[in-house]
Design a protein around this motif. Structure first.
Motif, short mmCIF file in Angstrom:
data_model
loop_
_atom_site.label_atom_id
_atom_site.label_comp_id
_atom_site.label_asym_id
_atom_site.label_seq_id
_atom_site.Cartn_x
_atom_site.Cartn_y
_atom_site.Cartn_z
N GLY A 214 0.47 -6.00 -6.89
CA GLY A 214 0.12 -4.08 -6.70
C GLY A 214 1.08 -3.26 -6.15
N PRO A 215 0.32 -2.00 -5.41
CA PRO A 215 0.84 -1.50 -4.80
C PRO A 215 1.37 -1.81 -3.60
N GLU A 216 2.55 -1.18 -3.77
CA GLU A 216 3.50 -1.69 -2.31
C GLU A 216 2.82 -1.29 -1.11
N ASP A 217 2.12 0.37 -0.89
CA ASP A 217 1.49 0.18 0.26
C ASP A 217 0.03 0.77 -0.08
N VAL A 218 -0.66 0.34 0.39
CA VAL A 218 -1.90 0.23 0.00
C VAL A 218 -3.01 0.54 1.12
N ALA A 219 -2.66 1.15 2.02
CA ALA A 219 -3.43 2.04 3.04
C ALA A 219 -2.50 3.92 3.74
N HIS A 220 -3.39 4.97 3.82
CA HIS A 220 -3.03 5.35 4.83
C HIS A 220 -3.96 6.15 5.59
N GLY A 221 -4.05 7.07 6.10
CA GLY A 221 -5.09 7.46 7.09
C GLY A 221 -6.04 8.09 6.08
#
Length: 448
Positions: free
Chosen positions: A380-387
């Protein structure tokens, strides 16, 4: 047990190389569609896959297997081996040069076990595993016999379904196939603007609004909580709904829940407008549907809007009905109208002010891609959350039950409010779930 950012290891990289198509391919210019080349998709999206050791593949090098399969796949998907160019009117085209994809081979002094009992983001030492070069991909061998395949792709070239179609083609060729089972289809003209473009629908997602009232979420000093929805939590939320809403989709239900909890947590001005954007798949909306094998972007980005007061004070039904109504607006005509809007308004970026964005990747099948070592332990995505954004990730617990993980990042004080509100919503038998083992929430208060 979850991964921690304290884990460190050494990665030894070989020099980057270009993987060209295995056979000569046409040199030509291929225009992207007007859904593809909007400003909001002009970025690199990183994806990562973890694979365990497979004794049946002993003696086979995953680097060589995948490198060779990529070269063969690029014969069919040769636009990926080209270079993007911007023409008049900000129109994007692909010059099919056959130069290839940048590939990096590496070895890590680490085992898959060091990433935690359950593989889930955020992953430690990610910058060591995913080289920060636009348009690159690479394989990192692990000392346990497993490996990591990471890549970056320009979102204007394809959406998640298109990417998985390409990765599946690479996997089929890696396992011995001569040609992909699904032939790729370019035909970007199917989602290009009409000869006489006209905006026929309302597109609030491209509003030009000033971000004057939003309580800012600083990019640093955030904490991440991975919110797990298992069948029990989903059933509990459905029981909270009015009977006529209980047949909603799981995505609609979870999104209404997360949007409401997050809005309460960030505590905006009650009169402030709050928004949520989510991709809506348009592949089957066309008549006839887009051809099987089409790998371009084929979605719209509708937005649901409410005042913070209404969203926070009204029951879950209110947020859910907004989601359902917004989703129902996405029709074939809606997608055509978006394409026309891009041409008429200079390909604007969707509005991010006062907006939370969610993207559901649970049905893409990134983790199902098999290069010969079996399905991925995580894909899946490597970075799954941002603000301001979260991905929905498929997960399995130790009982084999399939669920959905929604990572959320907020300041620490806002996260405490989010946790309390969420636990109230999924409370069972009037008993708060407080045990880490039983709770739907995994707390990771490390600064990200």
């Amino acid at each position: 047990m979850a991964p921690t950012n304290a884990v460190t290891f050494k990665v030894t990289r070989q020099n980057p190389e270009l993987i060209p198509p295995a056979k000569p391919t046409p040199h030509e210019f291929k225009p992207l569609s007007d859904i593809d080349d909007q400003d909001g998709l002009r970025f690199q999206l990183p994806v990562i896959q973890f694979y365990r050791k497979n004794p049946t593949m002993d003696g086979k090098d995953p680097v060589k297997v995948i490198r060779d399969a990529v070269a063969r796949a690029l014969v069919f998907y040769y636009p990926f081996a080209g270079r993007l160019r911007e023409m008049a009117g900000r129109k994007m085209v692909v010059e099919c040069t056959g130069e290839g994809i940048l590939f990096i081979e590496a070895d890590a002094d680490a085992t898959l076990q060091q990433f935690g009992d359950t593989l889930q983001p955020p992953f430690p030492c990610l910058e060591e595993l995913l080289y920060d070069v636009p348009g690159s991909g690479g394989v990192t061998r692990l000392k346990c016999g497993g490996f990591i395949f990471a890549l970056r792709f320009n979102h204007t070239m394809c959406d998640g379904f298109g990417l998985v179609q390409f990765m599946s083609a690479v996997a089929e060729l890696a396992r011995g196939a001569e040609i992909p089972s699904v032939p790729p289809v370019w035909k970007r003209e199917l989602l290009s603007a009409r000869d006489q473009p006209h905006v026929s629908c309302t597109h609030l997602e491209y509003d030009d609004i000033l971000d004057t009232n939003e309580t800012p979420i600083p990019p640093d000093n955030l904490v991440q909580n991975n919110i797990f929805f298992w069948s029990t939590e989903i059933s509990t939320l459905r029981r909270r709904l009015s009977p006529h809403l209980r047949r909603c989709t799981t995505f609609e239900l979870l999104t209404a829940c997360i949007w409401r909890c997050r809005t309460i947590a960030i505590c905006p001005d009650p009169n402030q407008e709050v928004r949520i954007i989510f991709p809506a798949n348009g592949r089957r909306l066309s008549n006839p549907p887009l051809p099987t094998g089409y790998y371009g972007n084929a979605f719209a980005l509708p937005v649901a809007i409410a005042t913070a007061r209404n969203l926070c004070k009204q029951p879950l039904d209110f947020a859910l009905e907004l989601m359902i109504k917004t989703k129902s607006k996405v029709t074939e005509e809606y997608i055509k109208s978006v394409a026309d809007l891009m041409v008429l308004r200079g390909r604007p970026h969707y509005t991010v002010a006062q907006t939370f964005i969610v993207s559901d990747v649970t049905h893409l099948g990134i983790g199902d891609v098999d290069y010969g070592w079996g399905k991925a332990a995580y894909g899946g995505p490597e970075d799954v959350a941002h603000g301001h954004m979260s991905y929905y990730i498929p997960v399995n617990n130790n009982k084999g039950e399939r669920g959905i993980m929604v990572p959320v990042r907020l300041p620490a004080n806002g996260m405490e409010v989010f946790v309390k509100e969420f636990e109230i919503m999924v409370k069972r038998d009037d008993t708060m779930m407080t045990s880490t083992r039983e709770s739907s929430i995994f707390l990771d208060h490390a600064k990200l």
